[in-house]
Design a protein around this motif. Sequence first.
Motif, mmCIF file in Angstrom:
data_model
loop_
_atom_site.group_PDB
_atom_site.id
_atom_site.type_symbol
_atom_site.label_atom_id
_atom_site.label_comp_id
_atom_site.label_asym_id
_atom_site.label_seq_id
_atom_site.Cartn_x
_atom_site.Cartn_y
_atom_site.Cartn_z
ATOM 1 N N ARG A 205 0.827 -1.213 0.000
ATOM 2 C CA ARG A 205 0.000 0.000 0.000
ATOM 3 C C ARG A 205 0.863 1.267 0.000
ATOM 4 N NH1 ARG A 205 -0.409 -1.690 5.386
ATOM 5 N NH2 ARG A 205 0.255 -0.148 6.937
ATOM 6 N N HIS A 206 2.017 1.206 0.650
ATOM 7 C CA HIS A 206 2.893 2.363 0.668
ATOM 8 C C HIS A 206 3.420 2.664 -0.738
ATOM 9 C CE1 HIS A 206 3.399 0.972 4.994
ATOM 10 N NE2 HIS A 206 2.899 2.187 5.096
ATOM 11 N N GLY A 207 3.751 1.619 -1.473
ATOM 12 C CA GLY A 207 4.215 1.792 -2.840
ATOM 13 C C GLY A 207 3.122 2.346 -3.742
ATOM 14 N N ILE A 208 1.904 1.839 -3.567
ATOM 15 C CA ILE A 208 0.776 2.315 -4.383
ATOM 16 C C ILE A 208 0.517 3.795 -4.118
ATOM 17 C CG2 ILE A 208 -1.712 2.110 -4.743
ATOM 18 C CD1 ILE A 208 -1.403 -0.902 -4.178
ATOM 19 N N ILE A 209 0.547 4.188 -2.855
ATOM 20 C CA ILE A 209 0.331 5.595 -2.501
ATOM 21 C C ILE A 209 1.454 6.459 -3.074
ATOM 22 C CG2 ILE A 209 0.256 7.238 -0.583
ATOM 23 C CD1 ILE A 209 -1.119 5.031 1.055
ATOM 24 N N ALA A 210 2.682 5.964 -3.034
ATOM 25 C CA ALA A 210 3.811 6.713 -3.586
ATOM 26 C C ALA A 210 3.631 6.942 -5.085
ATOM 27 C CB ALA A 210 5.113 5.975 -3.321
ATOM 28 N N ILE A 211 3.151 5.928 -5.796
ATOM 29 C CA ILE A 211 2.918 6.065 -7.235
ATOM 30 C C ILE A 211 1.800 7.069 -7.503
ATOM 31 C CG2 ILE A 211 2.111 4.863 -9.299
ATOM 32 C CD1 ILE A 211 3.522 2.356 -8.225
ATOM 33 N N ILE A 212 0.706 6.962 -6.745
ATOM 34 C CA ILE A 212 -0.411 7.892 -6.914
ATOM 35 C C ILE A 212 0.047 9.322 -6.656
ATOM 36 C CG2 ILE A 212 -2.641 8.621 -5.958
ATOM 37 C CD1 ILE A 212 -3.225 5.651 -5.424
ATOM 38 N N ALA A 213 0.811 9.514 -5.588
ATOM 39 C CA ALA A 213 1.313 10.851 -5.256
ATOM 40 C C ALA A 213 2.220 11.371 -6.366
ATOM 41 C CB ALA A 213 2.068 10.813 -3.932
ATOM 42 N N SER A 214 3.050 10.501 -6.926
ATOM 43 C CA SER A 214 3.960 10.910 -8.003
ATOM 44 C C SER A 214 3.180 11.375 -9.225
ATOM 45 C CB SER A 214 4.879 9.743 -8.389
ATOM 46 O OG SER A 214 5.670 9.331 -7.294
ATOM 47 N N VAL A 215 2.123 10.655 -9.568
ATOM 48 C CA VAL A 215 1.302 11.023 -10.726
ATOM 49 C C VAL A 215 0.611 12.364 -10.485
ATOM 50 C CG1 VAL A 215 -0.729 10.396 -12.081
ATOM 51 C CG2 VAL A 215 0.947 8.648 -11.464
ATOM 52 N N ILE A 216 0.050 12.531 -9.289
ATOM 53 C CA ILE A 216 -0.653 13.779 -8.975
ATOM 54 C C ILE A 216 0.300 14.967 -9.015
ATOM 55 C CG2 ILE A 216 -1.825 15.051 -7.126
ATOM 56 C CD1 ILE A 216 -3.153 12.420 -6.319
ATOM 57 N N ILE A 217 1.451 14.826 -8.395
ATOM 58 C CA ILE A 217 2.419 15.928 -8.369
ATOM 59 C C ILE A 217 2.924 16.231 -9.777
ATOM 60 C CG2 ILE A 217 4.678 16.658 -7.533
ATOM 61 C CD1 ILE A 217 2.461 16.716 -5.438
ATOM 62 N N ALA A 218 3.110 15.194 -10.591
ATOM 63 C CA ALA A 218 3.566 15.405 -11.965
ATOM 64 C C ALA A 218 2.541 16.179 -12.778
ATOM 65 C CB ALA A 218 3.866 14.056 -12.628
ATOM 66 N N MET A 219 1.265 16.004 -12.471
ATOM 67 C CA MET A 219 0.199 16.679 -13.210
ATOM 68 C C MET A 219 0.022 18.128 -12.774
ATOM 69 S SD MET A 219 -2.623 13.604 -13.315
ATOM 70 C CE MET A 219 -3.874 14.678 -14.038
ATOM 71 N N ILE A 220 0.459 18.449 -11.573
ATOM 72 C CA ILE A 220 0.333 19.814 -11.067
ATOM 73 C C ILE A 220 1.483 20.654 -11.617
ATOM 74 C CG2 ILE A 220 0.452 21.248 -8.995
ATOM 75 C CD1 ILE A 220 -0.925 19.058 -7.459
ATOM 76 N N ASP A 221 1.147 21.744 -12.268
ATOM 77 C CA ASP A 221 2.162 22.617 -12.862
ATOM 78 C C ASP A 221 2.173 23.950 -12.122
ATOM 79 O OD1 ASP A 221 4.080 23.714 -14.459
ATOM 80 O OD2 ASP A 221 2.705 24.198 -16.112
ATOM 81 N N VAL A 222 2.848 23.953 -10.983
ATOM 82 C CA VAL A 222 2.896 25.159 -10.167
ATOM 83 C C VAL A 222 4.190 25.139 -9.348
ATOM 84 C CG1 VAL A 222 1.706 24.131 -8.181
ATOM 85 C CG2 VAL A 222 1.551 26.601 -8.564
ATOM 86 N N GLN A 223 4.656 26.320 -8.985
ATOM 87 C CA GLN A 223 5.870 26.402 -8.182
ATOM 88 C C GLN A 223 5.685 25.732 -6.827
ATOM 89 O OE1 GLN A 223 7.752 30.381 -8.057
ATOM 90 N NE2 GLN A 223 6.215 31.010 -9.563
ATOM 91 N N ARG A 224 6.762 25.164 -6.312
ATOM 92 C CA ARG A 224 6.841 24.585 -4.967
ATOM 93 C C ARG A 224 5.939 23.355 -4.781
ATOM 94 N NH1 ARG A 224 9.973 27.357 -1.859
ATOM 95 N NH2 ARG A 224 9.297 26.218 -0.028
ATOM 96 N N LYS A 225 5.584 22.702 -5.873
ATOM 97 C CA LYS A 225 4.762 21.495 -5.749
ATOM 98 C C LYS A 225 5.537 20.367 -5.076
ATOM 99 C CE LYS A 225 5.829 19.614 -10.355
ATOM 100 N NZ LYS A 225 5.228 19.166 -11.640
ATOM 101 N N TRP A 226 6.873 20.389 -5.192
ATOM 102 C CA TRP A 226 7.676 19.317 -4.611
ATOM 103 C C TRP A 226 7.677 19.365 -3.085
ATOM 104 C CZ3 TRP A 226 8.181 15.836 -8.034
ATOM 105 C CH2 TRP A 226 8.338 16.179 -9.373
ATOM 106 N N GLU A 227 7.308 20.506 -2.530
ATOM 107 C CA GLU A 227 7.179 20.588 -1.067
ATOM 108 C C GLU A 227 6.070 19.651 -0.589
ATOM 109 O OE1 GLU A 227 9.301 22.272 0.699
ATOM 110 O OE2 GLU A 227 10.289 23.163 -1.043
#
Length: 220
Positions: free
Chosen positions: A174-196
């Motif tokens: 489940r931790h890996g699945i959440i990490a993948i979901i978070a990676s996809v969401i952050i990749a789709m967001i195009d805004v400054q400081r999203k990596w925070e």
Amino acid sequence: MTVLQQIDRALMALIAVVLAASVVIYFVNPTYFWSTFAAEDKLVEYGTAFFLLVSCVVLALNARSLSGKGLRVAALLTLLYALIFFLAAGEEVSWGQRIIGWESGEFFQQHNKQAETNLHNLMVGDVHLTKSLFGPVLTFCILLYLVVLPLLYTRSTRIAALADRLAVPVPWLRHGIIAIIASVIIAMIDVQRKWEVYELVFSLLTVSVFLLPQNRAKVT
């Protein structure tokens, strides 16, 4: 349900809230996202530092438990992991520099991109460590840990034995699945400081992993 399981569920729920809030704020008010929500010395950054410190404390408690069982090598390794997370928490807020208001020494004023007392913003020539090392390389290693290790641990006796020998808390699938979901969401967001936000999610995941790893009997 045990107390640890209740805490774990709360952590998973908090991750969902963080990701949902990030998407909503991004679409509703992207300026607010980078200027307030994920800005320095604001909720997301302090949250990351706090949960990195919590991870450190959990690891330190695990080390004490291992030491009590006479597993000194495993205890020392776990203390080393705890130290790494303590350093990460301190780095996240530049060791409280902006909170306390003290000035950086001459070295950091000259070689730190933000003239702050931390390592991750150091400039080595024209190379920014955050972009060249602390960013992509560390993210890749964390994703390997969260996504690949849980799969290998149940399929390879050698990997499982090595992880247990090194007292490495093994994530669940489940931790890996959440990490993948978070990676996809952050990749789709195009805004400054999203990596925070990305850092906050991973700090929450590490607390969950260290509290209830797959190999809990071996590392606590």
